[in-house]
Design a protein around this motif. Structure first.
Motif, mmCIF file in Angstrom:
data_model
loop_
_atom_site.group_PDB
_atom_site.id
_atom_site.type_symbol
_atom_site.label_atom_id
_atom_site.label_comp_id
_atom_site.label_asym_id
_atom_site.label_seq_id
_atom_site.Cartn_x
_atom_site.Cartn_y
_atom_site.Cartn_z
ATOM 1 N N ASN A 1 0.813 -1.219 0.000
ATOM 2 C CA ASN A 1 0.000 0.000 0.000
ATOM 3 C C ASN A 1 0.846 1.267 0.000
ATOM 4 O OD1 ASN A 1 -2.387 -1.570 0.136
ATOM 5 N ND2 ASN A 1 -2.150 -1.769 2.350
ATOM 6 N N GLY A 2 1.902 1.270 -0.801
ATOM 7 C CA GLY A 2 2.752 2.446 -0.930
ATOM 8 C C GLY A 2 3.935 2.499 0.006
ATOM 9 N N ASP A 3 3.941 1.682 1.074
ATOM 10 C CA ASP A 3 5.100 1.594 1.958
ATOM 11 C C ASP A 3 6.070 0.566 1.386
ATOM 12 O OD1 ASP A 3 3.551 3.253 3.451
ATOM 13 O OD2 ASP A 3 3.172 1.816 5.073
ATOM 14 N N TYR A 4 7.363 0.815 1.522
ATOM 15 C CA TYR A 4 8.324 -0.128 0.966
ATOM 16 C C TYR A 4 9.447 -0.414 1.951
ATOM 17 C CZ TYR A 4 10.563 4.346 -0.283
ATOM 18 O OH TYR A 4 11.087 5.608 -0.260
ATOM 19 N N LEU B 1 16.587 0.033 3.355
ATOM 20 C CA LEU B 1 15.918 1.280 3.013
ATOM 21 C C LEU B 1 14.426 1.091 3.216
ATOM 22 C CD1 LEU B 1 16.721 4.065 1.772
ATOM 23 C CD2 LEU B 1 16.100 3.114 -0.426
ATOM 24 N N ARG B 2 13.809 1.992 3.998
ATOM 25 C CA ARG B 2 12.374 1.942 4.235
ATOM 26 C C ARG B 2 11.759 3.290 3.899
ATOM 27 N NH1 ARG B 2 11.814 -0.762 10.280
ATOM 28 N NH2 ARG B 2 12.862 -2.736 9.856
ATOM 29 N N GLY B 3 10.540 3.248 3.417
ATOM 30 C CA GLY B 3 9.890 4.504 3.094
ATOM 31 C C GLY B 3 8.380 4.394 3.165
ATOM 32 N N ASP B 4 7.744 5.524 3.438
ATOM 33 C CA ASP B 4 6.288 5.626 3.417
ATOM 34 C C ASP B 4 5.939 7.071 3.079
ATOM 35 O OD1 ASP B 4 6.595 7.107 5.794
ATOM 36 O OD2 ASP B 4 6.232 5.349 7.038
ATOM 37 N N GLU B 5 4.696 7.439 3.268
ATOM 38 C CA GLU B 5 4.258 8.782 2.879
ATOM 39 C C GLU B 5 4.901 9.871 3.729
ATOM 40 O OE1 GLU B 5 0.133 8.772 5.534
ATOM 41 O OE2 GLU B 5 0.060 8.780 3.337
ATOM 42 N N PRO C 1 -0.595 -11.118 -0.828
ATOM 43 C CA PRO C 1 -0.342 -10.187 0.271
ATOM 44 C C PRO C 1 0.907 -10.569 1.029
ATOM 45 C CG PRO C 1 -2.654 -10.790 0.207
ATOM 46 C CD PRO C 1 -1.960 -11.682 -0.791
ATOM 47 N N VAL C 2 1.745 -9.585 1.384
ATOM 48 C CA VAL C 2 2.965 -9.833 2.113
ATOM 49 C C VAL C 2 2.847 -9.208 3.482
ATOM 50 C CG1 VAL C 2 4.382 -9.926 0.055
ATOM 51 C CG2 VAL C 2 3.998 -7.735 1.153
ATOM 52 N N SER C 3 3.663 -9.692 4.407
ATOM 53 C CA SER C 3 3.636 -9.166 5.774
ATOM 54 C C SER C 3 4.171 -7.751 5.794
ATOM 55 C CB SER C 3 4.480 -10.060 6.691
ATOM 56 O OG SER C 3 3.964 -11.377 6.708
ATOM 57 N N ALA C 4 3.639 -6.941 6.690
ATOM 58 C CA ALA C 4 4.128 -5.579 6.831
ATOM 59 C C ALA C 4 5.587 -5.624 7.247
ATOM 60 C CB ALA C 4 3.306 -4.822 7.881
ATOM 61 N N ALA C 5 6.349 -4.629 6.821
ATOM 62 C CA ALA C 5 7.772 -4.567 7.147
ATOM 63 C C ALA C 5 7.949 -4.528 8.669
ATOM 64 C CB ALA C 5 8.414 -3.319 6.521
ATOM 65 N N GLN C 6 8.939 -5.289 9.089
ATOM 66 C CA GLN C 6 9.199 -5.349 10.520
ATOM 67 C C GLN C 6 10.293 -4.363 10.878
ATOM 68 O OE1 GLN C 6 7.393 -7.322 12.612
ATOM 69 N NE2 GLN C 6 6.158 -7.720 10.801
#
Length: 217
Positions: free
Chosen positions: A83-86, A101-105, A212-217
């Motif tokens: 959903n746009g978070d990586y 590297l992590r990113g969101d809005e 669907p993948v698990s949310a980043a930990q």
């Protein structure tokens, strides 16, 4: 923790690893067809583009090779998007941690292989503040899916099925050398990106997962 504004001169090897991480937020030797303009895109492209844009969750595992500033670096990569978070993790030989590297809005966070942290509102700003020069990299999150980045003009070539075979955008040239036919919609699994004569980045995707993948930990 270091803010992106606290830039310092990195040793050459550390700079290369950081350049790899940041370059991968964008994204051989064979002849490519001259690109066609966006308005000439075939109808098949419209359908393919809509199907890819509808993806909200995906992950990939693969291998990357960077040739930059006369040096070469290789790593394995695991990339999750939700959903746009990586969340993009890199691994060296024997699974050694090579950065994340992590990113969101709200912004982007980089952890280097040396354990330092940098934050910025967007990837392009992070490149400018940490490395000290402008290098547009935000587009890679779209390019890796076989899409042009929004908000910037581009020139494109297509294959017989209406998928990108060549994209030129923001000073980058992206060559789509192969697509994975076992996923729907089909997605690139071999890409090569060039930024002038200075940077060449190759990506080989071993696995795509559209479940669907698990949310980043």
């Amino acid at each position: 923790m270091c803010s992106a504004g606290s830039r310092r001169a990195w040793p050459r090897g550390t700079w290369l690893r950081a350049a790899l991480l940041l370059t991968f937020l964008l994204l051989a030797g064979c002849a490519v067809r001259p690109p066609v303009l966006e308005e000439a895109a075939p109808e098949a492209w419209d359908a393919h583009q809509a199907a890819v844009q509808a993806l909200e969750q995906w992950s990939l595992s693969g291998r990357i090779a960077l040739d930059a500033d006369g040096q070469q670096w290789h790593a394995n990569v695991r990339w999750k998007e939700r959903n746009g978070d990586y969340d993009i993790q890199f691994f060296g030989p024997f699974g050694r941690d090579a950065g994340r590297l992590r990113g969101d809005e709200t912004g982007v966070n980089l952890r280097t292989p040396d354990g330092e942290y940098y934050n910025a509102p967007d990837p392009d700003r992070l490149v400018r503040d940490v490395l000290g020069y402008r290098l547009p990299v935000s587009g890679l999150r779209h390019w890796v899916l076989g899409l042009p980045a929004p908000g910037s003009g581009s020139e494109r070539s297509f294959d017989a099925r209406g998928r990108l075979s060549l994209l030129e955008q923001s000073g980058w040239q992206v060559q789509y050398q192969r697509y994975r036919e076992s996923v729907s919609p089909t997605l690139p699994d071999r890409l090569e990106l060039h930024y002038g004569q200075e940077i060449r980045l190759r990506l080989l995707v071993d696995t795509w997962a559209l479940e669907p993948v698990s949310a980043a930990q």
